[in-house]
Scaffold this motif. Structure first.
Motif, PDB file in Angstrom:
ATOM      1  N   PHE A 188      22.456  -2.127  -2.618  1.00  0.00           N
ATOM      2  CA  PHE A 188      21.344  -1.680  -1.785  1.00  0.00           C
ATOM      3  C   PHE A 188      20.595  -0.588  -2.527  1.00  0.00           C
ATOM      4  CE2 PHE A 188      23.012  -3.972   1.760  1.00  0.00           C
ATOM      5  CZ  PHE A 188      22.017  -4.001   2.735  1.00  0.00           C
ATOM      6  N   PHE A 189      19.270  -0.628  -2.407  1.00  0.00           N
ATOM      7  CA  PHE A 189      18.466   0.459  -2.947  1.00  0.00           C
ATOM      8  C   PHE A 189      17.593   1.025  -1.832  1.00  0.00           C
ATOM      9  CE2 PHE A 189      15.536  -3.117  -3.300  1.00  0.00           C
ATOM     10  CZ  PHE A 189      14.313  -2.558  -2.939  1.00  0.00           C
ATOM     11  N   GLN A 190      17.070   2.233  -2.048  1.00  0.00           N
ATOM     12  CA  GLN A 190      16.131   2.833  -1.104  1.00  0.00           C
ATOM     13  C   GLN A 190      14.813   3.105  -1.830  1.00  0.00           C
ATOM     14  OE1 GLN A 190      17.192   6.693   0.662  1.00  0.00           O
ATOM     15  NE2 GLN A 190      16.139   6.075   2.547  1.00  0.00           N
ATOM     16  N   TRP A 191      13.723   2.704  -1.189  1.00  0.00           N
ATOM     17  CA  TRP A 191      12.403   3.050  -1.716  1.00  0.00           C
ATOM     18  C   TRP A 191      12.173   4.551  -1.532  1.00  0.00           C
ATOM     19  CZ3 TRP A 191       9.249   0.450  -4.722  1.00  0.00           C
ATOM     20  CH2 TRP A 191       9.311  -0.953  -4.747  1.00  0.00           C
ATOM     21  N   THR A 192      11.862   5.237  -2.621  1.00  0.00           N
ATOM     22  CA  THR A 192      11.547   6.660  -2.524  1.00  0.00           C
ATOM     23  C   THR A 192      10.078   6.808  -2.111  1.00  0.00           C
ATOM     24  OG1 THR A 192      10.831   6.858  -4.825  1.00  0.00           O
ATOM     25  CG2 THR A 192      13.194   7.153  -4.367  1.00  0.00           C
ATOM     26  N   ASP A 193       9.709   7.993  -1.699  1.00  0.00           N
ATOM     27  CA  ASP A 193       8.336   8.217  -1.244  1.00  0.00           C
ATOM     28  C   ASP A 193       7.318   8.208  -2.377  1.00  0.00           C
ATOM     29  OD1 ASP A 193       8.927   8.333   1.459  1.00  0.00           O
ATOM     30  OD2 ASP A 193       9.394  10.478   1.401  1.00  0.00           O
ATOM     31  N   ASP A 194       7.793   8.187  -3.628  1.00  0.00           N
ATOM     32  CA  ASP A 194       6.860   8.084  -4.752  1.00  0.00           C
ATOM     33  C   ASP A 194       6.941   6.709  -5.426  1.00  0.00           C
ATOM     34  OD1 ASP A 194       9.357   8.416  -5.847  1.00  0.00           O
ATOM     35  OD2 ASP A 194       8.779   9.974  -7.276  1.00  0.00           O
ATOM     36  N   ASP A 212       0.811  -1.233   0.000  1.00  0.00           N
ATOM     37  CA  ASP A 212       0.000   0.000   0.000  1.00  0.00           C
ATOM     38  C   ASP A 212       0.835   1.269   0.000  1.00  0.00           C
ATOM     39  OD1 ASP A 212      -2.347  -1.618   0.215  1.00  0.00           O
ATOM     40  OD2 ASP A 212      -1.982  -1.787   2.374  1.00  0.00           O
ATOM     41  N   GLY A 213       2.002   1.236  -0.600  1.00  0.00           N
ATOM     42  CA  GLY A 213       2.837   2.430  -0.678  1.00  0.00           C
ATOM     43  C   GLY A 213       3.360   2.898   0.666  1.00  0.00           C
ATOM     44  N   LYS A 214       3.368   2.006   1.661  1.00  0.00           N
ATOM     45  CA  LYS A 214       3.793   2.387   3.016  1.00  0.00           C
ATOM     46  C   LYS A 214       5.202   1.896   3.323  1.00  0.00           C
ATOM     47  CE  LYS A 214      -0.389   3.956   3.808  1.00  0.00           C
ATOM     48  NZ  LYS A 214      -0.672   5.397   3.862  1.00  0.00           N
ATOM     49  N   ILE A 215       6.094   1.903   2.325  1.00  0.00           N
ATOM     50  CA  ILE A 215       7.449   1.393   2.533  1.00  0.00           C
ATOM     51  C   ILE A 215       8.520   2.409   2.134  1.00  0.00           C
ATOM     52  CG2 ILE A 215       6.816  -1.044   2.373  1.00  0.00           C
ATOM     53  CD1 ILE A 215       7.592  -1.005  -0.560  1.00  0.00           C
ATOM     54  N   GLY A 216       8.126   3.636   1.801  1.00  0.00           N
ATOM     55  CA  GLY A 216       9.085   4.664   1.405  1.00  0.00           C
ATOM     56  C   GLY A 216      10.124   4.908   2.484  1.00  0.00           C
ATOM     57  N   GLY A 217      11.380   5.018   2.075  1.00  0.00           N
ATOM     58  CA  GLY A 217      12.475   5.291   2.996  1.00  0.00           C
ATOM     59  C   GLY A 217      13.272   4.073   3.395  1.00  0.00           C
ATOM     60  N   ALA A 218      12.696   2.848   3.209  1.00  0.00           N
ATOM     61  CA  ALA A 218      13.398   1.622   3.598  1.00  0.00           C
ATOM     62  C   ALA A 218      14.535   1.313   2.627  1.00  0.00           C
ATOM     63  CB  ALA A 218      12.428   0.459   3.660  1.00  0.00           C
ATOM     64  N   LEU A 219      15.670   0.876   3.189  1.00  0.00           N
ATOM     65  CA  LEU A 219      16.804   0.410   2.386  1.00  0.00           C
ATOM     66  C   LEU A 219      16.773  -1.113   2.348  1.00  0.00           C
ATOM     67  CD1 LEU A 219      17.895   3.342   3.119  1.00  0.00           C
ATOM     68  CD2 LEU A 219      20.171   2.317   2.895  1.00  0.00           C
ATOM     69  N   ASN A 220      16.952  -1.681   1.162  1.00  0.00           N
ATOM     70  CA  ASN A 220      16.873  -3.132   1.027  1.00  0.00           C
ATOM     71  C   ASN A 220      17.973  -3.640   0.110  1.00  0.00           C
ATOM     72  OD1 ASN A 220      14.924  -5.065   2.208  1.00  0.00           O
ATOM     73  ND2 ASN A 220      14.790  -5.826   0.115  1.00  0.00           N
ATOM     74  N   ALA A 221      18.438  -4.835   0.396  1.00  0.00           N
ATOM     75  CA  ALA A 221      19.507  -5.434  -0.406  1.00  0.00           C
ATOM     76  C   ALA A 221      18.949  -6.127  -1.639  1.00  0.00           C
ATOM     77  CB  ALA A 221      20.281  -6.436   0.439  1.00  0.00           C
ATOM     78  N   ILE A 222      19.686  -6.038  -2.731  1.00  0.00           N
ATOM     79  CA  ILE A 222      19.491  -6.865  -3.915  1.00  0.00           C
ATOM     80  C   ILE A 222      20.759  -7.706  -4.023  1.00  0.00           C
ATOM     81  CG2 ILE A 222      19.418  -6.884  -6.437  1.00  0.00           C
ATOM     82  CD1 ILE A 222      16.759  -6.070  -5.432  1.00  0.00           C
TER      83      ILE A 222
END
Length: 417
Positions: free
Chosen positions: A385-391, A277-287
């Motif tokens: 690592f990437f970060q989810w942006t707020d959009d 639901d678009g509630k993950i902005g700001g999280a850093l995650n590994a690929i």
């Protein structure tokens, strides 16, 4: 001796691979009903289609097509014993007579137990999912295991990327307090344990809390409150269960002033934005391997990523397995053409000598047949690592060689320096 008898004698004495072949069989034994296995198998087929369309593989002056034979060994499913998975692999070897295997088991227990079988049958395996460094150690210590290669990263490289991004956060923002949350499964427990030692040793960070969750847990609010009360600046999650995305939704809802940076499997693909639901902005995650996410700074990764979406109509979702599976087919093609033969020992020798560029970066194997990973795609293969942006975009932020932007802190959070 008659001419017929001479011919039969010649055929009987001919070594494996010396008889005339009309195809090259690639076996794919893995857990096909799990995301990583499905997309890895799709990636093998994508590479095979590309190679066959371009004419196939040149073997001794003859062009031969690749053919894919897949089998679901179910080793990633709960309760499936290792011997059952090995029976599936051997069934594929005996019935389809593959010239090489790609992808292989999910579980390192199955891969380790199957190494003697692969040695017995002399079938090269380019593994792309199981991550235990013990396979590399066995290959390095005993030449009979030379048939096993790993094209994906292993656990030690995964820990290295986590440690690298944490060190980066320490230098960039002055962070030195972490709260660890991990799933109660072997790989996640081991990763959390090793990282605890790195935090308290090399990085000089303080681990202000550590919570372990059973598979299937779906409420992380009490642990998040503990992290907030303990003054954590970073929360490091290590999960592969579907429910773990809820952790990030709760982190957002509770406005915990700590950066979420680690690995949550359901957050890796672009579909996660809608799923949560678009509630993950700001999280850093590994690929785990480049190519499972495209990098504009390394065009081969984007070319593969786009080709996958064009063929299957959906983007890659898995962060581990597909890109090295695609690369493995091209590695096999190059090795077979260099060997000029389908003899497994000749193929292995050519694979060991590989020194080329691929979709994950530079391709070169260690003494133990582990693909070498690092931070420069011109020198090593890469994870990131990437970060989810707020959009809802995935922005690569580490390592610096392929970073597309800088890490942004959550609203209300400030650097410690």
């Amino acid at each position: 001796m008659t001419a017929v008898a001479l011919l039969l004698t010649a055929l009987f004495l001919a070594p494996t691979g010396a008889l005339a072949a009309d195809k090259i069989v690639i076996g794919v034994p893995t857990s096909l009903n799990f995301l990583e296995g499905k997309e890895a198998n799709n990636s093998v087929k994508l590479a095979v289609d590309e190679i066959n369309k371009a004419g196939g593989v040149k073997v001794g002056g003859k062009m031969l097509p690749f053919v894919v034979e897949s089998i679901d060994i179910r080793d990633a499913a709960p309760g499936v014993p290792v011997p059952e998975a090995l029976l599936g692999i051997e069934k594929l070897i005996l019935e389809k007579k593959p010239n090489a295997l790609v992808v292989g088991p999910f579980r390192s227990e199955a891969l380790l137990a199957g190494m003697d079988m692969l040695a017995k049958h002399k079938v090269p395996l380019l593994g792309t999912i199981a991550m235990s460094p013990k396979t590399e150690a066995k290959v390095a210590s005993d030449p009979k295991y030379k048939y096993v290669f790993r094209v994906s990263l292993d656990a030690k490289y995964f820990v290295g990327y986590i440690a690298g991004v944490m060190g980066f956060l320490g230098k960039e923002f002055g962070f030195n307090k972490v709260f660890i949350m991990n799933q109660d499964v072997a790989w996640a427990r081991a990763t959390a344990g090793i990282m605890t030692k790195i935090f308290e040793g090399k990085l000089k960070w303080k681990v202000v809390g550590h919570e372990t969750f059973p598979t299937g847990a779906s409420d992380f609010a009490p642990a998040l409150m503990k992290a907030k009360m303990a003054g954590a600046q970073v929360i490091m999650p290590v999960f592969d269960m579907p429910q773990s995305g809820i952790l990030v939704k709760q982190w957002k809802a509770m406005k915990v002033p700590a950066l979420m940076a680690g690995f949550i499997s359901p957050l890796t693909g672009p579909g996660a934005w809608k799923t949560f639901d678009g509630k993950i902005g700001g999280a850093l995650n590994a690929i785990f391997e480049l190519g499972n996410i495209p990098s504009a700074k390394y065009p081969p990764s984007k070319k593969y990523y786009d080709a996958y979406q064009a063929k299957y109509g959906v983007p890659l979702e898995a962060g581990h397995g597909p890109a090295p599976s695609y690369a493995s087919v091209y590695l096999l093609k190059a090795a077979i053409e260099k060997a000029g033969s389908l003899d497994p020992d000749a193929i292995v020798a050519a694979l060991k000598a590989t020194d080329a560029q691929g979709v994950m970066g530079h391709i070169k194997f260690s003494k133990g047949n582990q693909l070498i990973y690092g931070n420069d795609p011109q020198k090593e293969a890469l994870g990131c690592f990437f970060q989810w942006t707020d959009d809802g975009k995935r922005l690569i932020v580490y390592p610096p060689a392929i970073a597309e932007g800088t890490i942004k802190l959550p609203a209300g959070m400030k650097a410690a320096k």
